[in-house]
Design an enzyme around this catalytic site. Structure first.
Site, mmCIF file in Angstrom:
data_model
loop_
_atom_site.group_PDB
_atom_site.id
_atom_site.type_symbol
_atom_site.label_atom_id
_atom_site.label_comp_id
_atom_site.label_asym_id
_atom_site.label_seq_id
_atom_site.Cartn_x
_atom_site.Cartn_y
_atom_site.Cartn_z
ATOM 1 N N SER A 178 0.827 -1.210 0.000
ATOM 2 C CA SER A 178 0.000 0.000 0.000
ATOM 3 C C SER A 178 0.864 1.265 0.000
ATOM 4 C CB SER A 178 -0.904 0.019 1.231
ATOM 5 O OG SER A 178 -1.651 -1.168 1.309
HETATM 6 N N1 SAM Z 1 -0.970 -3.468 3.314
HETATM 7 C C1 SAM Z 1 -0.191 -4.447 2.626
HETATM 8 C C2 SAM Z 1 1.263 -4.040 2.624
HETATM 9 O O1 SAM Z 1 1.620 -3.120 3.368
HETATM 10 O O2 SAM Z 1 2.061 -4.633 1.894
HETATM 11 C C3 SAM Z 1 -0.691 -4.614 1.233
HETATM 12 C C4 SAM Z 1 -1.919 -5.415 1.145
HETATM 13 S S1 SAM Z 1 -2.390 -5.732 -0.510
HETATM 14 C C5 SAM Z 1 -3.019 -4.184 -1.012
HETATM 15 C C6 SAM Z 1 -3.825 -6.751 -0.231
HETATM 16 C C7 SAM Z 1 -3.498 -8.191 0.085
HETATM 17 O O3 SAM Z 1 -4.706 -8.863 0.418
HETATM 18 C C8 SAM Z 1 -2.876 -8.966 -1.070
HETATM 19 O O4 SAM Z 1 -1.636 -9.488 -0.703
HETATM 20 C C9 SAM Z 1 -3.891 -10.092 -1.330
HETATM 21 O O5 SAM Z 1 -3.298 -11.310 -1.729
HETATM 22 C C10 SAM Z 1 -4.551 -10.194 0.026
HETATM 23 N N2 SAM Z 1 -5.849 -10.869 0.033
HETATM 24 C C11 SAM Z 1 -6.861 -10.813 -0.874
HETATM 25 N N3 SAM Z 1 -7.870 -11.609 -0.496
HETATM 26 C C12 SAM Z 1 -7.499 -12.188 0.686
HETATM 27 C C13 SAM Z 1 -8.116 -13.104 1.577
HETATM 28 N N4 SAM Z 1 -9.327 -13.626 1.365
HETATM 29 N N5 SAM Z 1 -7.441 -13.460 2.687
HETATM 30 C C14 SAM Z 1 -6.199 -12.966 2.952
HETATM 31 N N6 SAM Z 1 -5.562 -12.100 2.128
HETATM 32 C C15 SAM Z 1 -6.215 -11.715 1.013
#
Ligand code: SAM
Length: 219
Positions: A65
């Site tokens: 993010s």
């Molecule tokens: N805030 C994080 C960082 O600082 O790196 C970035 C998060 S990224 C925008 C969103 C994450 O949510 C991705 O890695 C994605 O694989 C994960 N994600 C999506 N659906 C999910 C689920 N059902 N359970 C766990 N993680 C999930």
């Protein structure tokens, strides 16, 4: 100048910029953001962009993010020492690392990531950065993490169609949840849900754009 010193300078400049823009408002979030080396959560080939305020690719079609979004969410969470926190969507582990600084001493972040490679990489990143109070779990965070509930704080880092009652049940009384709610792509909304005496209240906070939550209670 050595690389560590250069990144430290860039980090200070970015934090001051976020502070002057009002994304960072409190001394706690300011010092948390100053203490986490974002460059350690970013793939080598784009590490030089660590302190540009935007999301960056971390592989498997996912992103770390943007710092301003981590700052805004950290402020809106209003987390404090000793709290137990659930993050849904670990990504690189950076956001969890910032939150982990806000809940010391005694607090712990449990973070769930559905993509195994990213969960493993995040564990390495967090350990390299010396974050001892974060546990990364590989699994479907769309259902929360019932085995560790209740949580004082819950937050999503990916966009959900809605916040299911089964996740709200995992929120402690007096606790709050930051959710990203909206379509799979395009503009979504950051919302805060508070639980008090078993009742839920909701506030709309700001617009945002996140990758989708994929899973049983997601897309
Ligand atoms: N805030 C994080 C960082 O600082 O790196 C970035 C998060 S990224 C925008 C969103 C994450 O949510 C991705 O890695 C994605 O694989 C994960 N994600 C999506 N659906 C999910 C689920 N059902 N359970 C766990 N993680 C999930």
């Amino acid at each position: 100048m050595n690389a560590d010193r250069k990144y430290q300078q860039q980090r200070s400049m970015l934090v001051e910029e976020l502070y002057s823009r009002g994304d960072i408002r409190s001394p706690e979030v300011r010092s948390a953001m100053l203490s986490v080396p974002r460059e350690l959560f970013i793939p080598n080939f784009i590490r030089f962009e660590a302190y540009i305020d935007r999301p960056l690719p971390i592989g498997r079609g996912q992103t770390i993010s943007a710092p301003h979004m981590v700052a805004i969410m950290a402020e809106e969470m209003n987390a404090g020492p000793g709290q137990k926190v659930l993050e849904i969507g670990t990504g690189s582990g950076y956001h969890a690392a910032v939150v982990s600084r806000l809940i010391r001493p005694g607090g712990h972040v449990f973070t769930v990531e559905r993509i195994g490679d990213l969960a493993r990489e995040a564990r390495k990143n967090l350990s390299r950065a010396g974050m001892e109070n974060v546990t990364v779990i590989e699994g479907d965070g769309s259902i929360g993490l019932p085995e560790q509930a209740p949580f004082d704080r819950i937050y999503y880092t990916c966009a959900a169609p809605d916040i299911p009652g089964s996740v709200l049940e995992q929120l402690a009384d007096g606790g709050s949840l930051l959710g990203v709610v909206g379509p799979m792509s395009g503009v979504q909304g950051l919302v805060r849900l508070k639980k008090k005496d078993g009742m839920i209240s909701e506030e709309q906070l700001t617009r945002c754009v996140f990758v989708p939550l994929i899973g049983e209670k997601g897309y």
